[in-house]
Write an enzyme that holds these catalytic residues in place. Structure first.
Site, mmCIF file in Angstrom:
data_model
loop_
_atom_site.group_PDB
_atom_site.id
_atom_site.type_symbol
_atom_site.label_atom_id
_atom_site.label_comp_id
_atom_site.label_asym_id
_atom_site.label_seq_id
_atom_site.Cartn_x
_atom_site.Cartn_y
_atom_site.Cartn_z
ATOM 1 N N GLU A 194 51.999 -59.199 -7.284
ATOM 2 C CA GLU A 194 51.443 -58.053 -6.582
ATOM 3 C C GLU A 194 50.973 -58.332 -5.162
ATOM 4 O OE1 GLU A 194 51.111 -54.757 -7.521
ATOM 5 O OE2 GLU A 194 52.419 -55.269 -9.202
ATOM 6 N N SER A 474 19.906 -32.288 -62.049
ATOM 7 C CA SER A 474 19.338 -33.329 -62.912
ATOM 8 C C SER A 474 19.113 -34.656 -62.209
ATOM 9 C CB SER A 474 20.252 -33.544 -64.121
ATOM 10 O OG SER A 474 20.302 -32.381 -64.917
#
Length: 797
Positions: A194, A474
Site C-alpha cells: 500500500e 403449586s
C-alpha cells in the site's frame, strides 16, 4: 499625425526609467494578492484542521464496543463433563481443532485432549496462556496436567467465549492492538503493498503518485493507488468512509495527512491505521482493524495467521466488498497473489515461502467469525438489567469495557435445544401457540448459567424468562411446607394432614373451597405425600396453620417478592416470572443459603483493571434454614420417585436423584417445573402469550423441557447431607423397627423424632366357627369374628 512623447511613453513596451511593463506589474500584483488571499484562507483553515486532528485522532483509539464474555471454563478433576460438552465449550470460545500447540487450538486422541489456551484478563487478574493435557472419562474430567509434565493440576482456566458486543452509536466491531502485537509480516507487508515510501514521506508521496499512475496506465486498470497510508487513515478515520470523489474531499485528505504527520511519529500513525482500517461488513456491523478482520475472515487471532492469510488481509484493504473472499473467491485470490508478489519482491518472503503461499487455499471460514452483536439476546437482556444501576445503557455501550458474565455456553446450548425440540413436539392444531421461559443457575454460588426467553432463541424482543408475569400455582407449595417444618415440635415429614374437603372463610360472607386436581379427597396423608402428590386440600389446611402472612413474609425475604397475604396465596395465587421463581428456589437448591442470583461476575476496563465484582460468596446457611431446606429437598426427591414428577425416572434421570416440583395454573394456562440436581437448578415455564388454555400440566409441559435439558447437561447427582437430621422407621405415630409391618423411613430434625414403640403383636387368628353354612349365615346371624386386640391401628391410616 505626429506622435507626441507622451503618446510614446504610454504605448511603449518599455516604461520610462527602466520600469517593468504594465502587464508584468499587473501579473505580480494579482499573484501577490492571490498568495495573500490563499494564505489568509489556508493558514486559518490549516489551524482549524490541526484542531480537528487533535480532537478526533485520539478518539480513533477509544471508539471501542463493550464486549460480553461467558464464564471461563474451569477444568478440574471430578468435573461432570463429557467429550461433547467439552467440544461445545471449546468451539464456543473460538478454539479450533489442530495441533493443540498453537494458542487457541486443541487436539483429541480418544479421551485425551491437548489444549493450548490463550491468556486473558479475568476479574481476579491476568490469567496466562497454558498448554494442558485433559483426560475425560466416564462423563467426568479425570485428570488435568501441564502438557508434557507429570504434575497434576487442581484446576485450570480456559479463556471464555465472547457472547455479545454492545456497540455505541456506530455499529463498529474493533479490537485494539498495540503495534508490537501485530505480526511483523503484516506490518511490513502492508507497507510493501500500500505505501512503500511510508517511512520517508510527510503525508503525501508525489513519487508514489507518479509511479501509481504509470503502473495503472500500463496495466489498463487501477492496480495501485496514489494515497499514502496516512491519507487512507485521514480518509476513513477523520473524513469518514465515503464513495464520493471530489476535489474538496481530496484537498482535505491531503491537508489532514500532512497535519497528522507533523503531529505524530510513524509508529503512532501506523498503529492507528492498523486499528482503524475497514476490512468488511456484516449487516449493519462494520469490521474495523486488523485484529477484528482476522477474527471475521479467518476465525483466528492475529498471531495465528499464516503468510497467505496475511497477504489476503492486506490485499482486501483496497476493497473489502469487491475482494470479498466468501462472495468473490477468484477476485480475492488474484488480489492475494498480487500482495504475495509484492511481499516477495521486497524480500519479505523467500522463494519457498512464496511458492507455498501461492499454492495454499484462501483459508477463510465458511461463516463470519464470532463478532455477532448479540448471540444470546435473553441472557444479554438480563445482563443489561443487572448493570443498569452502575452503567446506564449509553454509558455501557461503546465504552470499551469487558463484561465477564456467568453464562455457561454448553448449558445455554442445552437449554435452547430443549426448548426448541420440546415445544415442536407439543405443537398441535388443537393447542394455541406455545412459548417458554427458562432460567438455569449454579446451586453453589448463584451464577445464572443460561437464560431462554423465547422458543425463537436468537430473536430480540419480549424476554419471558424475566418479564413474563404468570400464576405460579403449586410452585409455592414447598414454601408452605418449609414454614411448617421450621416448627419441628409441631410438624415433620411424617405428620398426618387431613385431605378432606375444606372451606376457608374470607370475610364479607365469602368462602373459598378449593378442590384437588383429581377431584378426590385422600383422607389423612403424610406431609411428605401432601407435597409429593401436590394435594390442594391438605396444603390449604397446612397453610392456614402456618398463616398466609408468614408465607408472604418468607417469599419477600428469600426473593424480594411482594405478595398479598390472603389464603389463596397458599395455592400459588401469585404472578411471577421464571427468574423470580429461580431466585426463590435457589434457597432450597443451595441448601438454605440466601444467594442473590447474578448474570454478571464482574466488569473489567480496557486496561484489564476490575471496576466492579458481583460474585461475592454467599453467607453460610443458618443451621435451622439448612435443616429445613434439606427436609424439603428430601420431600421433593420423593416427588420425583413417587409423586407428580415420577416421569423423570422413566426418562432415565433417576441417576441424578433430582428434586423437583410441578406447577399448573387454572385451566392449564401455565405449566411450570422447578427442579435441581447437585450442580444446577432450572425453572421452566411453558404457556401461551394470550393466556389461553394449553391443556398442559406441569409434568406434561415444562417438566418435559427440563428433562430434555438434563438428559444432556452434565450435572452431579443430588446428595442430601445428614447434618441436623436423623432417620427413623415409623408406623403410625411411633418410631418402630424396620421389620415392623408397614414401617416407612422418614427424616426428622435431630431430637424431634416420635417416641419409640415396639412392633405391635400380630393379631391372633380368627376363632373357628362351631357351625357354618345353613340358612342362619344368609342373614349374618352366624358366630362373629373375635374382636381384635385393643392396640393402636395408626399404622393403617
Amino acid at each position: 499625425m505626429a506622435r507626441t512623447d507622451y503618446d510614446d511613453d504610454f504605448d511603449s513596451d518599455d516604461s520610462p526609467q527602466g520600469d517593468p511593463p504594465q502587464w508584468r506589474r499587473r501579473l505580480v500584483t494579482w499573484t501577490l494578492a492571490a498568495i495573500g488571499l490563499g494564505l489568509g484562507f489556508l493558514i486559518p483553515y490549516t489551524l482549524y484542521l490541526n484542531h480537528e486532528v487533535s480532537e478526533r485522532f485520539d478518539q480513533l483509539r477509544w471508539q471501542l464496543p463493550t464486549r460480553v464474555y461467558a464464564r471461563p471454563l474451569v477444568v478440574a478433576p471430578g468435573l461432570a463433563m463429557g467429550p461433547d460438552t467439552l467440544r461445545t465449550e471449546l468451539d464456543a470460545a473460538g478454539y479450533r481443532e489442530g495441533d493443540g500447540i498453537r494458542p487457541g487450538s486443541y487436539a483429541r486422541d480418544g479421551g485425551r485432549w491437548r489444549i493450548s489456551s490463550r491468556g486473558f484478563d479475568d476479574i481476579d487478574g491476568a490469567v496466562p496462556a497454558r498448554r494442558l493435557e485433559v483426560v475425560v472419562s466416564g462423563g467426568r474430567v479425570s485428570s488435568v496436567r501441564e502438557a508434557g509434565g507429570k504434575r497434576e493440576l487442581k484446576s485450570a482456566r480456559l479463556d471464555p467465549a465472547r457472547i455479545a458486543t454492545l456497540y455505541g452509536q456506530k455499529q463498529e466491531e474493533r479490537r485494539l492492538v498495540n503495534i508490537q502485537e501485530v505480526p511483523d509480516l503484516l506490518v511490513t507487508g502492508l507497507q510493501a503493498v500500500e505505501d512503500r515510501d511510508f517511512a520517508h514521506h510527510h503525508g503525501i508521496d508525489l513519487s508514489g503518485m507518479v509511479r501509481a499512475a504509470w503502473v495503472n496506465f500500463r496495466a489498463g486498470e487501477a492496480r495501485q493507488g496514489a494515497s499514502t497510508l496516512t491519507q487512507q487513515l485521514a480518509r476513513s478515520g477523520l473524513l469518514g468512509i465515503g464513495r464520493e470523489q471530489t476535489w474538496s474531499r481530496k484537498f482535505n485528505e491531503i491537508l489532514y495527512a500532512m497535519v497528522i504527520e507533523a503531529r505524530y511519529d510513524k509508529d503512532v500513525i501506523l498503529e492507528a491505521y492498523l486499528n482503524q482500517v475497514y476490512l468488511g461488513q456484516r449487516g449493519a456491523q462494520a469490521i474495523h482493524g486488523v485484529a477484528a478482520g482476522a477474527e471475521f475472515w479467518f476465525g483466528r487471532d492475529l498471531a495465528d495467521l499464516t503468510p497467505e492469510q496475511i497477504a489476503l488481509l492486506v490485499g482486501i484493504v483496497r476493497g473489502p466488498s469487491y475482494y470479498d473472499p466468501r462472495r468473490h473467491p477468484e477476485r480475492a485470490r488474484a488480489r492475494r497473489d498480487f500482495a504475495l508478489g509484492e511481499m516477495h519482491e521486497t524480500g519479505l518472503l523467500d522463494d519457498e515461502q512464496y511458492r507455498g503461499a501461492l499454492a495454499a487455499p484462501l483459508g477463510v471460514t465458511e461463516k463470519a467469525g464470532s463478532v455477532a452483536a448479540n448471540r444470546f439476546p435473553a441472557y444479554v437482556d438480563l445482563i443489561r438489567r443487572q448493570l443498569a444501576r452502575e452503567y446506564p445503557a449509553d454509558a455501557l455501550a461503546g465504552a470499551g469495557l469487558r463484561v465477564m458474565s456467568a453464562m455457561v455456553p454448553s448449558a445455554q446450548a442445552q437449554a435452547e435445544g430443549a426448548v426448541i425440540r420440546t415445544l415442536a413436539s407439543l405443537d398441535s392444531d388443537k393447542r394455541p401457540a406455545l412459548e417458554a421461559g427458562v432460567v438455569v443457575t449454579d446451586v453453589h454460588n448463584g451464577d445464572v448459567v443460561a437464560v431462554v426467553g423465547s422458543r425463537k432463541v436468537a430473536e430480540h424482543g419480549f424476554n419471558r424468562a424475566v418479564e413474563a408475569q404468570r400464576p405460579v400455582g403449586s410452585l409455592l407449595k414447598p414454601f408452605v411446607s418449609l414454614l411448617a417444618l421450621a416448627q419441628p415440635e409441631r410438624f415433620s415429614l411424617a405428620s398426618w394432614v387431613d385431605d378432606s374437603p375444606v372451606t376457608v372463610t374470607l370475610g364479607r360472607g365469602r368462602t373459598w373451597s378449593p378442590k384437588n386436581s383429581d377431584n378426590r379427597s385422600h383422607g389423612s396423608v403424610r406431609l411428605i405425600d401432601v407435597l409429593a402428590q401436590s394435594y390442594n386440600q391438605a396444603t390449604v389446611r397446612l397453610g392456614m396453620q402456618v398463616e398466609p402472612e408468614r408465607i408472604a413474609g418468607l417469599v419477600r425475604t428469600l426473593a424480594g417478592i411482594d405478595a398479598e397475604p390472603n389464603p389463596a396465596l397458599i395455592l400459588g395465587s401469585l404472578d411471577q416470572s421464571p427468574y423470580a421463581m429461580a431466585q426463590l428456589y435457589q434457597f432450597l437448591a443451595s441448601g438454605g443459603e440466601i444467594q442473590p442470583l447474578h448474570a454478571v461476575r464482574g466488569v473489567v476496563d480496557a486496561d484489564g483493571r476490575t471496576l466492579n465484582r458481583y460474585d461475592k460468596a454467599p453467607a453460610p446457611a443458618q443451621e435451622g434454614d439448612a435443616i429445613a431446606a434439606r427436609l424439603i429437598t428430601i420431600a421433593l426427591q420423593h416427588a420425583v420417585t413417587n409423586g407428580t414428577a415420577r416421569r423423570l425416572v422413566a426418562d432415565g434421570l433417576g441417576r441424578l436423584s433430582p428434586a423437583g416440583k410441578t406447577g399448573t395454573s387454572n385451566d392449564g394456562r401455565d405449566s411450570w417445573f422447578a427442579g435441581w440436581t447437585g450442580d444446577h437448578l432450572a425453572v421452566v415455564w411453558v404457556g401461551n402469550d394470550q393466556n389461553e388454555s394449553t391443556g398442559l400440566y406441569g409434568a406434561s409441559g415444562a417438566m418435559r423441557v427440563w428433562s430434555a435439558m438434563f438428559a444432556r447437561l452434565p450435572s452431579a447427582a443430588l446428595e442430601v447431607g445428614d447434618e441436623g437430621i436423623e432417620w427413623h422407621w415409623v408406623v403410625g405415630a411411633h418410631a418402630r423397627d424396620a421389620q415392623c409391618p408397614g414401617a416407612r423411613r422418614f427424616a426428622f430434625v435431630a431430637g424431634f423424632a416420635p417416641p419409640y414403640a415396639p412392633c405391635p403383636a400380630p393379631a391372633p387368628p380368627p376363632v373357628p366357627q362351631s357351625e357354618s353354612g345353613g340358612w342362619r349365615d344368609w342373614f349374618g346371624l352366624g358366630e362373629r369374628d373375635a374382636e381384635p386386640p385393643s392396640q393402636s391401628r395408626e399404622d393403617e391410616r
